[in-house]
Write a protein that holds these residues in place. Structure first.
Motif, PDB file in Angstrom:
ATOM      1  N   ASN A   1       2.613  22.252 146.347  1.00 32.48           N
ATOM      2  CA  ASN A   1       3.867  21.660 146.836  1.00 32.48           C
ATOM      3  C   ASN A   1       3.608  20.608 147.912  1.00 32.48           C
ATOM      4  O   ASN A   1       4.270  19.573 147.950  1.00 32.48           O
ATOM      5  N   ILE A   2       2.649  20.871 148.765  1.00 35.15           N
ATOM      6  CA  ILE A   2       2.298  19.900 149.804  1.00 35.15           C
ATOM      7  C   ILE A   2       1.723  18.638 149.167  1.00 35.15           C
ATOM      8  O   ILE A   2       2.081  17.514 149.543  1.00 35.15           O
ATOM      9  N   ALA A   3       0.840  18.798 148.172  1.00 34.47           N
ATOM     10  CA  ALA A   3       0.256  17.646 147.485  1.00 34.47           C
ATOM     11  C   ALA A   3       1.339  16.849 146.770  1.00 34.47           C
ATOM     12  O   ALA A   3       1.334  15.609 146.800  1.00 34.47           O
TER      13      ALA A   3
ATOM     14  N   HIS B   1       2.465  12.977 147.486  1.00 38.29           N
ATOM     15  CA  HIS B   1       2.497  11.978 146.425  1.00 38.29           C
ATOM     16  C   HIS B   1       3.873  11.311 146.367  1.00 38.29           C
ATOM     17  O   HIS B   1       3.981  10.091 146.248  1.00 38.29           O
ATOM     18  N   ASN B   2       4.919  12.118 146.440  1.00 43.24           N
ATOM     19  CA  ASN B   2       6.272  11.567 146.402  1.00 43.24           C
ATOM     20  C   ASN B   2       6.542  10.681 147.608  1.00 43.24           C
ATOM     21  O   ASN B   2       7.237   9.665 147.495  1.00 43.24           O
TER      22      ASN B   2
ATOM     23  N   ASP C   1       4.318   8.860 149.109  1.00 42.02           N
ATOM     24  CA  ASP C   1       3.638   7.595 148.801  1.00 42.02           C
ATOM     25  C   ASP C   1       4.484   6.739 147.863  1.00 42.02           C
ATOM     26  O   ASP C   1       4.591   5.521 148.043  1.00 42.02           O
ATOM     27  N   ASP C   2       5.096   7.373 146.857  1.00 47.22           N
ATOM     28  CA  ASP C   2       5.959   6.642 145.928  1.00 47.22           C
ATOM     29  C   ASP C   2       7.153   6.033 146.656  1.00 47.22           C
ATOM     30  O   ASP C   2       7.521   4.872 146.416  1.00 47.22           O
ATOM     31  N   ILE C   3       7.747   6.795 147.539  1.00 47.62           N
ATOM     32  CA  ILE C   3       8.900   6.304 148.298  1.00 47.62           C
ATOM     33  C   ILE C   3       8.488   5.137 149.188  1.00 47.62           C
ATOM     34  O   ILE C   3       9.186   4.118 149.260  1.00 47.62           O
ATOM     35  N   ALA C   4       7.359   5.250 149.836  1.00 49.03           N
ATOM     36  CA  ALA C   4       6.880   4.159 150.692  1.00 49.03           C
ATOM     37  C   ALA C   4       6.636   2.904 149.864  1.00 49.03           C
ATOM     38  O   ALA C   4       6.980   1.786 150.293  1.00 49.03           O
ATOM     39  N   SER C   5       6.080   3.062 148.680  1.00 53.94           N
ATOM     40  CA  SER C   5       5.855   1.920 147.789  1.00 53.94           C
ATOM     41  C   SER C   5       7.182   1.289 147.376  1.00 53.94           C
ATOM     42  O   SER C   5       7.317   0.061 147.360  1.00 53.94           O
TER      43      SER C   5
END
Length: 69
Positions: free
Chosen positions: A9-11, A15-16, A18-22
């Motif tokens: 869940n932490i991983a 990842h999510n 990172d997607d939001i930041a992108s």
């Protein structure tokens, strides 16, 4: 098992994030491009307005000369 689920869940959350930041970066870049395009459009429309005003004056001057002749 619970520790593995927590790690998964932490991983996933990382990842999510990172997607939001992108996505935020993409929106920012698009906003900057839109602002630049809007600025160029304003400049072009102002120049067009100036040319239209000049043309109107020239046509009025020409018509005045035609009427006077």
């Amino acid at each position: 098992v619970a520790g593995q689920e927590l790690a998964r869940n932490i991983a996933l959350a990382a990842h999510n994030t990172d997607d939001i930041a992108s996505n935020i970066d993409q929106v920012r870049d698009a906003s900057i491009a839109t602002g630049a395009a809007a600025s160029q459009l304003l400049s072009s429309s102002t120049e067009l307005e100036n040319q239209a005003t000049s043309l109107k004056k020239q046509v009025n001057d020409f018509l005045s000369q035609v009427r006077a002749a």
